[in-house]
Design a protein around this motif. Structure first.
Motif, PDB file in Angstrom:
ATOM      1  N   ILE A  62       0.820  -1.214   0.000  1.00 51.81           N
ATOM      2  CA  ILE A  62       0.000   0.000   0.000  1.00 51.81           C
ATOM      3  C   ILE A  62       0.852   1.262   0.000  1.00 51.81           C
ATOM      4  O   ILE A  62       0.656   2.167  -0.826  1.00 51.81           O
ATOM      5  CB  ILE A  62      -0.937   0.022   1.230  1.00 51.81           C
ATOM      6  N   HIS A  63       1.807   1.339   0.927  1.00 48.02           N
ATOM      7  CA  HIS A  63       2.486   2.601   1.203  1.00 48.02           C
ATOM      8  C   HIS A  63       3.850   2.751   0.533  1.00 48.02           C
ATOM      9  O   HIS A  63       4.392   3.859   0.501  1.00 48.02           O
ATOM     10  CB  HIS A  63       2.641   2.768   2.712  1.00 48.02           C
ATOM     11  N   GLN A  64       4.405   1.657   0.005  1.00 49.54           N
ATOM     12  CA  GLN A  64       5.703   1.760  -0.665  1.00 49.54           C
ATOM     13  C   GLN A  64       5.603   1.537  -2.166  1.00 49.54           C
ATOM     14  O   GLN A  64       6.399   2.079  -2.925  1.00 49.54           O
ATOM     15  CB  GLN A  64       6.693   0.780  -0.028  1.00 49.54           C
ATOM     16  N   PHE A  65       4.606   0.733  -2.571  1.00 52.66           N
ATOM     17  CA  PHE A  65       4.405   0.500  -4.007  1.00 52.66           C
ATOM     18  C   PHE A  65       3.100   1.108  -4.520  1.00 52.66           C
ATOM     19  O   PHE A  65       2.815   1.056  -5.701  1.00 52.66           O
ATOM     20  CB  PHE A  65       4.445  -0.999  -4.313  1.00 52.66           C
ATOM     21  N   PHE A  66       2.293   1.685  -3.605  1.00 51.52           N
ATOM     22  CA  PHE A  66       1.088   2.437  -3.955  1.00 51.52           C
ATOM     23  C   PHE A  66       0.122   1.606  -4.797  1.00 51.52           C
ATOM     24  O   PHE A  66      -0.415   2.054  -5.804  1.00 51.52           O
ATOM     25  CB  PHE A  66       1.474   3.759  -4.642  1.00 51.52           C
ATOM     26  N   VAL A  67      -0.097   0.377  -4.314  1.00 47.15           N
ATOM     27  CA  VAL A  67      -0.981  -0.567  -4.976  1.00 47.15           C
ATOM     28  C   VAL A  67      -2.341  -0.554  -4.282  1.00 47.15           C
ATOM     29  O   VAL A  67      -2.419  -0.578  -3.053  1.00 47.15           O
ATOM     30  CB  VAL A  67      -0.371  -1.986  -4.933  1.00 47.15           C
ATOM     31  N   THR A  68      -3.408  -0.497  -5.069  1.00 49.67           N
ATOM     32  CA  THR A  68      -4.758  -0.543  -4.505  1.00 49.67           C
ATOM     33  C   THR A  68      -5.514  -1.800  -4.921  1.00 49.67           C
ATOM     34  O   THR A  68      -6.615  -2.038  -4.444  1.00 49.67           O
ATOM     35  CB  THR A  68      -5.564   0.688  -4.955  1.00 49.67           C
ATOM     36  N   GLU A  72      -2.519  -7.525  -7.351  1.00 55.95           N
ATOM     37  CA  GLU A  72      -1.120  -7.203  -7.648  1.00 55.95           C
ATOM     38  C   GLU A  72      -0.185  -7.550  -6.500  1.00 55.95           C
ATOM     39  O   GLU A  72       1.038  -7.428  -6.641  1.00 55.95           O
ATOM     40  CB  GLU A  72      -0.987  -5.720  -7.993  1.00 55.95           C
ATOM     41  N   MET A  73      -0.717  -7.989  -5.371  1.00 54.76           N
ATOM     42  CA  MET A  73       0.115  -8.306  -4.204  1.00 54.76           C
ATOM     43  C   MET A  73       0.625  -9.730  -4.335  1.00 54.76           C
ATOM     44  O   MET A  73       0.091 -10.678  -3.746  1.00 54.76           O
ATOM     45  CB  MET A  73      -0.690  -8.095  -2.917  1.00 54.76           C
ATOM     46  N   THR A  74       1.686  -9.894  -5.094  1.00 49.78           N
ATOM     47  CA  THR A  74       2.106 -11.204  -5.579  1.00 49.78           C
ATOM     48  C   THR A  74       2.705 -12.125  -4.520  1.00 49.78           C
ATOM     49  O   THR A  74       2.826 -13.332  -4.763  1.00 49.78           O
ATOM     50  CB  THR A  74       3.115 -11.027  -6.726  1.00 49.78           C
ATOM     51  N   ASN A  75       3.107 -11.611  -3.374  1.00 54.40           N
ATOM     52  CA  ASN A  75       3.665 -12.494  -2.341  1.00 54.40           C
ATOM     53  C   ASN A  75       2.603 -12.928  -1.331  1.00 54.40           C
ATOM     54  O   ASN A  75       2.924 -13.463  -0.267  1.00 54.40           O
ATOM     55  CB  ASN A  75       4.835 -11.818  -1.620  1.00 54.40           C
ATOM     56  N   ILE A  76       1.348 -12.728  -1.674  1.00 48.97           N
ATOM     57  CA  ILE A  76       0.229 -13.162  -0.838  1.00 48.97           C
ATOM     58  C   ILE A  76      -0.549 -14.222  -1.614  1.00 48.97           C
ATOM     59  O   ILE A  76      -0.735 -14.095  -2.834  1.00 48.97           O
ATOM     60  CB  ILE A  76      -0.682 -11.961  -0.481  1.00 48.97           C
ATOM     61  N   GLU A 181       2.543   7.518 -10.880  1.00 48.77           N
ATOM     62  CA  GLU A 181       1.415   6.952 -11.620  1.00 48.77           C
ATOM     63  C   GLU A 181       1.858   6.127 -12.830  1.00 48.77           C
ATOM     64  O   GLU A 181       1.289   5.071 -13.113  1.00 48.77           O
ATOM     65  CB  GLU A 181       0.470   8.065 -12.075  1.00 48.77           C
ATOM     66  N   ASP A 182       2.844   6.620 -13.553  1.00 52.68           N
ATOM     67  CA  ASP A 182       3.262   5.952 -14.782  1.00 52.68           C
ATOM     68  C   ASP A 182       4.505   5.077 -14.604  1.00 52.68           C
ATOM     69  O   ASP A 182       5.103   4.618 -15.583  1.00 52.68           O
ATOM     70  CB  ASP A 182       3.526   6.998 -15.878  1.00 52.68           C
ATOM     71  N   VAL A 183       4.898   4.856 -13.357  1.00 49.67           N
ATOM     72  CA  VAL A 183       6.086   4.051 -13.066  1.00 49.67           C
ATOM     73  C   VAL A 183       5.645   2.616 -12.768  1.00 49.67           C
ATOM     74  O   VAL A 183       4.686   2.408 -12.022  1.00 49.67           O
ATOM     75  CB  VAL A 183       6.854   4.637 -11.856  1.00 49.67           C
ATOM     76  N   PRO A 184       6.311   1.626 -13.320  1.00 47.74           N
ATOM     77  CA  PRO A 184       5.966   0.234 -13.002  1.00 47.74           C
ATOM     78  C   PRO A 184       5.966  -0.002 -11.498  1.00 47.74           C
ATOM     79  O   PRO A 184       6.798   0.569 -10.770  1.00 47.74           O
ATOM     80  CB  PRO A 184       7.074  -0.569 -13.690  1.00 47.74           C
ATOM     81  N   VAL A 185       5.068  -0.851 -11.024  1.00 44.09           N
ATOM     82  CA  VAL A 185       4.829  -1.023  -9.590  1.00 44.09           C
ATOM     83  C   VAL A 185       6.111  -1.263  -8.806  1.00 44.09           C
ATOM     84  O   VAL A 185       6.385  -0.596  -7.799  1.00 44.09           O
ATOM     85  CB  VAL A 185       3.828  -2.172  -9.346  1.00 44.09           C
ATOM     86  N   LEU A 186       6.931  -2.204  -9.240  1.00 41.72           N
ATOM     87  CA  LEU A 186       8.111  -2.573  -8.448  1.00 41.72           C
ATOM     88  C   LEU A 186       9.247  -1.570  -8.565  1.00 41.72           C
ATOM     89  O   LEU A 186      10.271  -1.706  -7.896  1.00 41.72           O
ATOM     90  CB  LEU A 186       8.586  -3.968  -8.858  1.00 41.72           C
TER      91      LEU A 186
END
Length: 411
Positions: A62-68, A72-76, A181-186
């Protein structure tokens, strides 16, 4: 402000809804994970029957990769992601307006409730620093403000309500995300380097939500900010300053604006309840904590410069006497006029003279550079076009008009 809804209660609500006879299913209110502190998230996952380390995993997404999107939370595990999707959400406040100044300042207007008046503003100010580019975010803690400081446009809008943790952290989340916004998640990085709880509202009057939000700012699994780079600014709620000593170690700033009680009672009405002697004593208690890593080595004193009101040489001398036993840095703020404001900005020469008097007395004293004027983002202009909900602004404008009429009649 602890989150009242647990995972088990949400799941229970979902089960109850699913068995309602022949009635249309009502949507389950999802739990917003955005504002939860790590302790709250750990309890949330334990209530779900999950290991509490899931909290730190989700916080990082949430707070470091800004995923909602939980997908996309691949380690879960996929099963847990599906469960979270059903009962949870990651939702920042709605952006209804954003504007980027030519000087790099950014401003957002967020809707935090129903109606035109349920709006707050957040401002990000970039500045070059010896350690690199500094991006400081000024965060709001309330919709409006109840303190009614006479020189502040926000106070003229009245008070509606406290912000939730999600609404407070959501401002920091959105400011960071605006660069990503336009940067790949990782490949995303946190861009905001400093936070000041100095926007709309008095943060110490929304204590629990602000406290937990600041804990998230400091958390290594969230924003990982240094405690020297998180600042809480208060007009002087003395009991809560003392409570902060026990609860958190962040930098403290005081909205002083007057060096004597008579003038401060006029400019900052809370001074009538907690006069300067009590306020300075509370500041001294706050910085009494030992330790090289403490952020409490000094208090920042904010002082807005009002033409002919608090900018005379005798005021500078009173400041010297008031602060002589308080380790402090003084920030002089040129006043930013707003419609019907009863004050003007002190002249540049007078501000420089005031600064010199304080510097000659041994204080570190700086003049704040006004930023974001072209988008109404400068200090004291945060409220913008927020609707007046209490008629306080109307009454205040009438009072100013009557005062001006008396002055004209007196020649």
């Amino acid at each position: 402000m602890s989150t009242e809804v647990t995972a088990s209660s949400v799941i229970s609500a979902e089960q109850q809804t699913s068995v309602s006879v022949s009635a249309q299913k009502e949507p389950v209110q999802k739990v917003n994970l955005l504002g939860m502190s790590r302790a709250e998230l750990e309890k949330f996952f334990e209530d779900m029957g999950e290991k509490k380390f899931r909290a730190s995993q989700v916080m990082k997404w949430i707070h470091q990769f800004f995923v909602t999107d939980f997908a996309e939370m691949t380690n879960i595990s996929g099963k847990l992601r599906e469960k979270l999707e059903k009962i949870c959400e990651i939702k920042a406040p709605e952006v209804v307006h954003k504007n980027y100044s030519k000087d790099g300042t950014r401003k957002w207007v967020f809707r935090v409730g129903d109606g035109e008046g349920s709006l707050v503003e957040t401002v990000l100010i970039p500045a070059e620093h010896r350690s690199g580019l500094r991006r400081t975010l000024c965060i709001s803690s309330q919709v409006g403000c109840a303190l009614d400081c006479s020189f502040c446009s926000t106070g003229k809008q009245g008070f509606q309500r406290d912000l939730t943790q999600a609404e407070i952290i959501g401002q920091l989340w959105m400011a960071n995300y605006s660069y990503m916004e336009d940067v790949p998640v990782l490949e995303r990085e946190r861009s905001v380097t400093n936070v000041v709880m100095m926007g709309m509202g008095e943060p110490l009057l929304n204590y629990d939500a602000v406290l937990n939000s600041m804990r998230t700012m400091l958390d290594d699994f969230a924003y990982g900010m240094s405690k020297r780079r998180v600042t809480l600014s208060t007009s002087g709620v003395v009991p809560k300053i003392d409570q902060m000593v026990k609860d958190i170690d962040v930098a403290l700033a005081i909205s002083l604006h007057a060096p004597n009680d008579e003038l401060r009672n006029e400019l900052v009405p809370i001074n009538k309840k907690y006069p300067l002697e009590q306020l300075i004593a509370a500041c001294q208690r706050y910085i009494a904590k030992d330790g090289n890593e403490s952020s409490r080595k000094h208090v920042t004193i904010e002082y807005v410069m009002l033409d002919g009101v608090n900018d005379h040489p005798e005021h500078a001398q009173q400041m010297i006497k008031l602060l002589k036993n308080l380790p402090s840095k003084i920030n002089l703020i040129p006043f930013n006029p707003f419609p019907h404001a009863p004050y003007g900005r002190s002249s540049r020469n007078r501000i420089i003279s005031f600064q010199k008097t304080l510097s000659d007395a041994g204080f570190v004293c700086t003049i704040r550079q006004t930023r974001g004027d072209d988008i109404d983002a400068a200090c004291g202009q945060l409220v913008g076009q927020v609707a007046d909900r209490t008629r306080r602004a109307e009454q205040w404008k009438k009072k100013i008009s009557e005062k001006n009429e008396i002055l004209r009649s007196q020649g």
